[in-house]
Each structure stands twice: as C-alpha cells, then as structure tokens.
Write an enzyme that holds these catalytic residues in place. Structure first.
Site, PDB file in Angstrom:
ATOM      1  N   GLU A  83      71.026  93.967  14.299  1.00 53.25           N
ATOM      2  CA  GLU A  83      70.583  95.175  15.006  1.00 53.25           C
ATOM      3  C   GLU A  83      69.218  95.650  14.517  1.00 53.25           C
ATOM      4  OE1 GLU A  83      73.567  98.143  15.710  1.00 53.25           O
ATOM      5  OE2 GLU A  83      72.082  99.726  15.916  1.00 53.25           O
ATOM      6  N   LYS A 261      80.315 104.645  13.396  1.00 51.49           N
ATOM      7  CA  LYS A 261      79.690 103.341  13.688  1.00 51.49           C
ATOM      8  C   LYS A 261      78.319 103.267  12.998  1.00 51.49           C
ATOM      9  CE  LYS A 261      77.370 100.124  16.276  1.00 51.49           C
ATOM     10  NZ  LYS A 261      75.931  99.815  16.268  1.00 51.49           N
ATOM     11  N   ASP A 277      84.577  90.580   3.125  1.00 51.53           N
ATOM     12  CA  ASP A 277      85.358  90.619   4.362  1.00 51.53           C
ATOM     13  C   ASP A 277      85.019  91.898   5.141  1.00 51.53           C
ATOM     14  OD1 ASP A 277      87.357  90.906   6.283  1.00 51.53           O
ATOM     15  OD2 ASP A 277      88.914  90.063   5.004  1.00 51.53           O
ATOM     16  N   HIS A 376      63.952 102.635  18.341  1.00 56.82           N
ATOM     17  CA  HIS A 376      64.560 101.387  18.795  1.00 56.82           C
ATOM     18  C   HIS A 376      63.621 100.610  19.701  1.00 56.82           C
ATOM     19  CE1 HIS A 376      68.728 100.691  17.751  1.00 56.82           C
ATOM     20  NE2 HIS A 376      68.923 101.989  17.698  1.00 56.82           N
TER      21      HIS A 376
END
Ligand code: MEV
Length: 424
Positions: A83, A261, A277, A376
């Site tokens: 990302e 998130k 993990d 972004h």
C-alpha cells in the site's frame, strides 16, 4: 552500535544508496541486505519446504520507516506492504512523536492460551471443579511435552476452566496458560493441548474434541503511548478534530473497522516483514476490539493532555516470535529482524505496537486535517503512469500532469504519453 533512525531524504536516493545508509545506521553488514533483491530472496526450494504445492514466490515491496524512538532507543522499521503512503505516514507520525521523546511501551508476560473442548459431560459445573483439583497433574503433563521451554524459563503457568453455553450443549473448556518466551507459541501450546486432552476428558468424564491455541491472546498484551506535539500536528484545532475523529471510531463500529484497519496497516507490515503470522495478530487484534459489552470499538484512544498536546494509547494482543517458523527460515525476514535489531519477542511486539499507533495517528490526522486522497494521489498517479507504460524519464511529467488535470486514470496517462512522444 546505537541506531539513529532520523534518516531524512531517503525517498530521493536510489535503492542501493538507501540500503547502504540503512547498513551504516545499523550494525548490519551490507551483504546481509543483499537478500532483499528479488533474485536473491526466498528461493523456490525454500518456498517448496514452507508450503504445499508451491509454484513460485510472491513479491511484496519492503521499505523502512524512519524516525522511530521506542523507550528511548531508535529503530529503523522494516515494513512489507503493497500500500502506497503507509511507510511515509508512519515515519511522519514517528517524527512528530519524537518531539516529546517518542513511544513508551510495556508488555505483559508472553502468556498464550490453549483450549481443550470437552463434550458429553453430565455435570459440567462439577467437572469444572474436578479439573481445577487436577491442576498440578495437568500442568506437569503439559510441561513434560516441552522440557526445553521450561529450561529457558517458560512453561505452563496455570489452568482455567470455562463453561460455554452453546445452543447444542454446555461445553467444558479447559485452558492451559503457557509462558512461551520468545516463540509465537502456536506449536508449543498445541502440542501441550494435544497431550493433555485425553486425561482432561477422563477427569471431566466427557470426550475431548478440539485442542488448539486461542488467537485471542488477551494475556499477551503490548501497550504503546506517545505524546504528539500540537504545533507539529498543525495546531490546536487539528488536535481537537483528531480527538473527535477518534471518538467516532470508539462509538461507531463502521468507523472503528476503518480506524483499526489503519492500525493494522502498520502492524501487519512489520509482522509480515519479520516472518510472523499476520493472521494470528489480526485475529487477536480484532477480538481485542470487542469491549466488555460485546461492542466492536476502536483499539486506540486519543485525548488532549494538560499542555494541549495530543496523547495516543494503543493496546494489542501480540503473538509474535523470534524463534521458529518463517522468522528463522525466510532469508528476507531474517535480514529484516537483523536490521530492526530486536533481541526478544517482547521488544519486537512493543515496536510493532508503536508502529500501529504511529500509523493510526498519521491516518486520522490526515483525515481530520486535509483528507487522505492528496497524499495517496501522487503514489497512485505513479502506479497509473507506470502501468500506462511511462519510462523513468517520462514518469515525473506524466505524474504531474495526471495530478494537475485531476484525472488520475489509465486512459488519461496514455493520452499524455502519446502527446509527449509526439512532441519528442
Ligand atoms: C487506508 O488504508 C487506511 C485508512 O482508511 C485508515 C483510517 O481511515 O483511519 C486511511
């Protein structure tokens, strides 16, 4: 050697020079970082030993977040993520936290739980007490499975017994609580649970079914806090707006999921880079995001301190390890751990939690102050331009045009490229 994580201007350097700077700033030999080349990383043979039916290796960009100070020590943070903006945002938030000394963390003991589900029990309440009475026997049986763990100071610490009312039955669920030291712990506790299950079933006078660790690692928590300077954030209004933005996440599960998130953007990138993990840490985090009333809420909390600065806190279950699994097998993960320079799973977990808090603050600040798209857009525009076929020479022109035309789209990139090539 003490690391200085304040490496400015990294983005303007070619990759080789960035690596050389990282090697100089840490005690890692430059040759150790050669495995970061896709040609030299995980081999097909290694991949074949890690999973079944391997047919290849999947590349993910690995970057380094700068500016982090955790408990007075500087760290350069390896982050594996696809990302855009994540690493720049974490580095930026860490730079703001630095003004007030960076991140302060603490951790519980590395306690993991294994669950043994027992069914067909006629008298579950009495069976629960019978299991408690057999605590010493059950603990000894479990510890026998891993004498090495006991030798290094780990091992079973306690048992607990839950009665779980499900529509089909009341299950007696024995928990083994195990100090797993520097391991992630799944192998150790699963082996113990399997070894103990038969005897636990006998004592409860029922039948043992599932025997597996719980990813709700609520006894293995890392906590991070930091003070973010009001001026560096953009002023008192920005502080107030961040507090409001975070408060919405605490009150509204729709916003909480996105807010969390944002935390995971940082957390998972370091967990992945270090060969741990990712799903275990995510499962633990999301189960931790459910409060005592069963409501899904924000994992972090932001408030204004008496000086008008913003303080942020984050608490996460942190089942990560430095021994075993991909951390030891994957050559890139090994290099990432070396450049991070952590010696214990506890230190790794604390750094990860600090990154989660930084990532969260950066996202919420961007949203509260200017919206996320501007930051972004330039990286997105680069991706669009490259996909449209821009060469390294054409790239800056195409990116600038895509942004000024407010049309960051593939067809527009192709049109700009055609114009450029026509003129040339
Ligand atoms: C995007 O990957 C993450 C954010 O949506 C997080 C947030 O909204 O807090 C920006």
């Amino acid at each position: 050697m003490a690391v200085n994580s304040r490496l400015s201007g990294m983005k303007d350097l070619p990759i080789g020079e960035r690596r050389a700077r990282i090697a100089r700033s840490t005690s890692v030999e430059p040759e150790r970082l050669e495995v970061l080349d896709p040609e030299q990383g995980l081999t097909l043979e290694q991949a074949d030993h890690m999973i079944e039916n391997a047919i290849g290796v999947f590349g993910v960009p690995l970057g380094v977040a700068t500016n982090f100070t955790v408990n007075g020590r500087d760290y350069l943070i390896p982050m594996a993520t696809e990302e855009p903006s994540v690493i720049a945002a974490a580095s930026n938030a860490a730079r703001i936290a630095r003004v007030n000394g960076g991140f302060t963390t603490s951790t519980t003991e590395p306690l993991m739980r294994a669950q043994i589900q027992i069914l067909d029990v006629a008298d579950p309440h009495t069976a629960r007490l019978r299991l408690f009475e057999a605590r010493d026997e059950l603990m000894a049986l479990a510890d026998k499975q891993d004498p090495q763990l006991s030798r290094i100071g780990g091992g079973v610490r306690d048992v607990d017994v839950h009665l779980v009312d499900a529509p089909a039955a009341t299950y007696v669920v024995l928990h083994l609580i195990v100090d797993v030291r520097d391991a992630m712990g799944a192998n150790a506790v699963n082996t113990m649970a399997e070894a103990v299950a038969g005897r636990a079933g006998e004592i409860a006078q029922g039948r043992a079914l599932l025997r597996i660790l719980s990813n709700k690692a609520d006894l293995r928590l890392c906590r991070a806090r930091a003070v973010f300077d009001a001026d560096a954030l953009g002023g008192p209004e920005v502080v107030d707006d961040i507090v409001h933005a975070a408060a919405l996440a605490e009150a509204d599960p729709y916003r909480a999921a996105t807010h969390n998130k944002g935390i995971m953007n940082g957390v998972v990138a370091v967990v992945l880079a270090t060969g741990n993990d990712t799903r275990a840490v995510e499962a633990g985090s999301h189960s931790h995001a459910v409060d005592r009333n069963g409501r899904y809420t924000a994992l972090s909390h932001f408030e204004k301190d008496s000086d008008g600065n913003l303080t942020g806190v984050l608490e996460l279950p942190m089942a990560v390890g430095l021994v075993g699994g991909a951390t030891k097998v994957h050559p890139v993960a090994r290099a990432a751990v070396a450049l991070l320079g952590v010696d214990t799973a506890r230190e790794l977990g604390e750094v990860i939690t600090a990154v989660g808090l930084a990532q969260n603050l950066a996202a919420v600040r961007a949203l509260a102050a200017e919206g996320i798209q501007r930051g972004h857009m330039s990286l997105h525009a680069r991706n669009v331009a490259v996909t449209a076929g821009a060469t390294p020479e054409e790239l800056p022109v195409v990116v600038a045009r895509l942004i000024t035309d407010r049309a960051v789209r593939g067809d527009h990139a192709e049109k700009i490229l055609a114009e450029l090539r026509d003129k040339a």
